[in-house]
Each structure stands twice: as C-alpha cells, then as structure tokens.
Design an enzyme around this catalytic site. Structure first.
Site, PDB file in Angstrom:
ATOM      1  N   ARG A 160      27.752  -4.607  35.992  1.00 37.80           N
ATOM      2  CA  ARG A 160      29.100  -4.835  36.498  1.00 37.80           C
ATOM      3  C   ARG A 160      30.037  -3.661  36.231  1.00 37.80           C
ATOM      4  O   ARG A 160      30.891  -3.327  37.045  1.00 37.80           O
ATOM      5  CB  ARG A 160      29.660  -6.112  35.839  1.00 37.80           C
ATOM      6  CG  ARG A 160      31.135  -6.357  36.052  1.00 37.80           C
ATOM      7  CD  ARG A 160      31.592  -7.549  35.214  1.00 37.80           C
ATOM      8  NE  ARG A 160      31.334  -7.361  33.796  1.00 37.80           N
ATOM      9  CZ  ARG A 160      32.116  -6.659  32.976  1.00 37.80           C
ATOM     10  NH1 ARG A 160      33.198  -6.068  33.427  1.00 37.80           N
ATOM     11  NH2 ARG A 160      31.794  -6.536  31.691  1.00 37.80           N
ATOM     12  N   CYS A 183      30.834 -14.578  26.752  1.00 36.36           N
ATOM     13  CA  CYS A 183      29.526 -14.015  26.410  1.00 36.36           C
ATOM     14  C   CYS A 183      28.846 -14.899  25.370  1.00 36.36           C
ATOM     15  O   CYS A 183      27.722 -15.348  25.561  1.00 36.36           O
ATOM     16  CB  CYS A 183      29.677 -12.593  25.901  1.00 36.36           C
ATOM     17  SG  CYS A 183      30.333 -11.447  27.130  1.00 36.36           S
ATOM     18  N   ARG A 239      24.954 -15.252  26.341  1.00 34.03           N
ATOM     19  CA  ARG A 239      24.350 -14.915  27.635  1.00 34.03           C
ATOM     20  C   ARG A 239      24.289 -13.418  27.880  1.00 34.03           C
ATOM     21  O   ARG A 239      23.352 -12.900  28.487  1.00 34.03           O
ATOM     22  CB  ARG A 239      25.117 -15.585  28.774  1.00 34.03           C
ATOM     23  CG  ARG A 239      26.551 -15.077  28.874  1.00 34.03           C
ATOM     24  CD  ARG A 239      27.171 -15.220  30.242  1.00 34.03           C
ATOM     25  NE  ARG A 239      28.487 -14.581  30.231  1.00 34.03           N
ATOM     26  CZ  ARG A 239      28.745 -13.381  30.743  1.00 34.03           C
ATOM     27  NH1 ARG A 239      27.789 -12.680  31.312  1.00 34.03           N
ATOM     28  NH2 ARG A 239      29.961 -12.872  30.675  1.00 34.03           N
ATOM     29  N   CYS A 257      24.908  -9.648  25.927  1.00 36.15           N
ATOM     30  CA  CYS A 257      24.931  -9.177  24.542  1.00 36.15           C
ATOM     31  C   CYS A 257      24.999  -7.657  24.498  1.00 36.15           C
ATOM     32  O   CYS A 257      23.975  -6.971  24.682  1.00 36.15           O
ATOM     33  CB  CYS A 257      23.680  -9.649  23.798  1.00 36.15           C
ATOM     34  SG  CYS A 257      23.242 -11.375  24.122  1.00 36.15           S
TER      35      CYS A 257
END
Length: 321
Positions: free
Chosen positions: A39, A203, A223, A225
């Site tokens: 991203r 996260c 989810r 890291c």
C-alpha cells in the site's frame, strides 16, 4: 544482506534469550521473504504466518534489548486507547508522535501546505479547533475497544445508533472475574462497517485470553506486522495489558502468545535490519506495576516502572505511511 553477517547470525542470536525468536524471524524474512509491492509504495519482504511466545512470570516483559524501545510511548498509547479517544492531541501533548504521520499527510494533501511535523503538532496542541479538524484518526482502536457502535431499529428498514456502544474492555474484565473458563474472552478492533473511516485499519486486531491455574495468558493476532518498527511496540503493549488485566482480576500473568499474519520488513529498512541482526541480546527487563487502581481505566503512566533494562542504542528508520 552481507553473507558474513548471515553466517555468524546464529552465534549472535543467543538462542536462550527471549529475544532470539524475534531476531530469528527478522533474519528469516530478510533472507527468504517474498518481495512484494504494498500500500505504501515502499515495498517489503514478507512471510505469512508467524508465532512468538513470551513468558511473563516474575515481572518479565518482552522489551527488545538489541535496540532501545521507547516503552513509555507504547504505554501512553495503550492508556490512550483505553480512554476511547481517537484524536492525536492528547498523545502529542505528552510527546508521543507515533500517530502523527497519518493526519499530517492528510493535512498536507488537502491543503498543499508543506508544514513540518513539529509545527503541525504544535498547532494541534495549541488550537483545539485545528486539532478537531485535522487531528482525528477516525474510529480507530480505542473507539472500537470501549465504544463499539450498536444500532437499534426505529422503523421498517431504519436504524439509529445508540448514544453509548459496547465497552468490550469492561465486559472482558467482568467475564475474566466471573466466568474464567469462558472461551469468549475476546476484544476486537476490526469493525468491517467502519474500516473506511479509519486513518489506518487495526493491525493488532484481535485479543483473546485464557485462564488456567490462576494465570492469565493472552493471545494477540496481528494481521499486518511491521516487524522492525511496529512489532516491538505491539508485543510490549500486549504484555502490558495482560499484566493490567491480571492485576484487576486477581490473577498471575502467564504468557503472551503473538500470532502474525503478513509479517514484513520494508525494503528501506536494510540498515536497521543488518545493524540489529549483528547485535547480541542480553538482560532481563522487568515491568513493575506500582499500584492497583480501582479499574482497568484508571491507570496512569506513573503506575509503571521498567527495571533492569539496558538496551543497545536506538536504530532509526523511516515510517511507511
């Protein structure tokens, strides 16, 4: 990565130390991870699915020793989560900068103003209206933890949000105290209906707890890291809330079990990774809670003291936003 560094890494890891599993995971990702776009546009090396376990007995706390982790910033963030606040103003007033980059980037994009971080934070603290407009992160972590929205029907096909949502943390404390054998000791941050309003979807998203032999063990599923920068904070924070919950529920701390989904290192973190992997972990940091407040929501930063923590130097690296 320097082949010589890789070859001497097992000797450097001091495998009987709690930190060895973290360094082993870092090494595995850096040498064998899949290179992927992401991203942020920076790019990562990633592995999917990882596990670490940390014994919290004897006041032990998983603070990395191969670089300094600013544990007070992580503790202040955890206390901020528990208030349900989602505006960075209270954090930056305490000198905690870990959430500033997201609203700063949003402000720069919207206004074209190339303001630097220090000036932006100073204005956030000084100007309540500016903070309300530009400092809010949306319904992130704490909002979901202590005020998960609830909707009630007001007509056919029509619903209204209740003024007060579900306080998952308060319900968790009650459940641990009164039904320790439950398999529903969970709090969750991943509210699908509100993800698009969050500056960053959670996260560290799911926490579950287990009571056996009067000990409280916590499991965190994370989810996404960022192993170099985020995870050192996340494992400390997760261990901290286990300790707080254990104290409030008259239990002893057991373990922290950390489960990672997409575990990654950013490609622009090469210097950090190679510097840290060349270091040897040592020492046994301890976290002491100096008083027992009336509730889980009444702790203050002065209630926490870390002893026997003598880390090696901080290693800086850019945050991918």
């Amino acid at each position: 990565m320097d082949p010589a560094l890789q070859s001497r890494a097992p000797q450097a890891a001091a495998h009987d130390h709690f930190e060895a599993q973290y360094l082993d995971l870092m090494r595995r990702i850096w040498t064998h991870g899949h290179e992927r776009s992401d991203r942020t546009g920076v790019g990562t090396r990633s592995l999917f699915g990882a596990n670490m376990r940390f014994d919290l007995g004897g006041n032990a706390i998983p603070l990395l020793t191969t670089k300094r982790v600013y544990w007070k910033a992580a503790a202040r963030e955890m206390l901020w989560f528990l208030t349900g606040d989602t505006n960075i103003r209270a954090l930056v007033a305490q000198g905690v900068h870990i959430w500033t980059d997201w609203p700063l980037e949003s402000y720069r994009r919207a206004t074209g103003d190339a303001i630097d971080r220090d000036a932006f934070e100073a204005r956030i603290v000084a100007d309540a209206d500016f903070a309300a407009r530009w400092g809010d992160l949306g319904p992130v972590y704490g909002k979901q933890w202590v005020d998960w929205p609830v909707y009630e029907p007001v007509g056919e096909g029509l619903f209204r949000q209740r003024d007060k949502g579900i306080n998952q943390i308060a319900e968790l404390v009650d459940s641990l105290r009164n039904n320790p054998g439950s398999r529903r000791h969970i709090f969750e941050g991943w509210n699908v209906a509100e993800l698009d309003r969050m500056a960053l979807p959670p996260c560290h998203k799911t926490y579950q707890f287990f009571v056996a032999d009067r000990k409280l063990t916590g499991l965190l599923y994370q989810r996404s890291c960022d192993l170099a920068l985020g995870v050192p904070f996340n494992i400390f924070s997760a261990a901290l809330i286990i300790r707080m919950l254990a104290q409030q529920c008259d239990l002893e701390p057991g373990e922290l079990i950390w489960n990672g989904g997409d575990v990654h290192l950013y490609l622009n973190h090469a210097e950090l990774v190679e510097t840290q992997l060349a270091r040897t972990p040592s020492g046994s940091p301890k976290l002491h809670i100096l008083r027992r407040p009336d509730s889980i929501f009444d702790y203050a930063i002065e209630d926490f003291e870390v002893r026997d923590y003598a880390p090696q130097a901080h290693i800086s690296a850019p945050v991918a936003v």
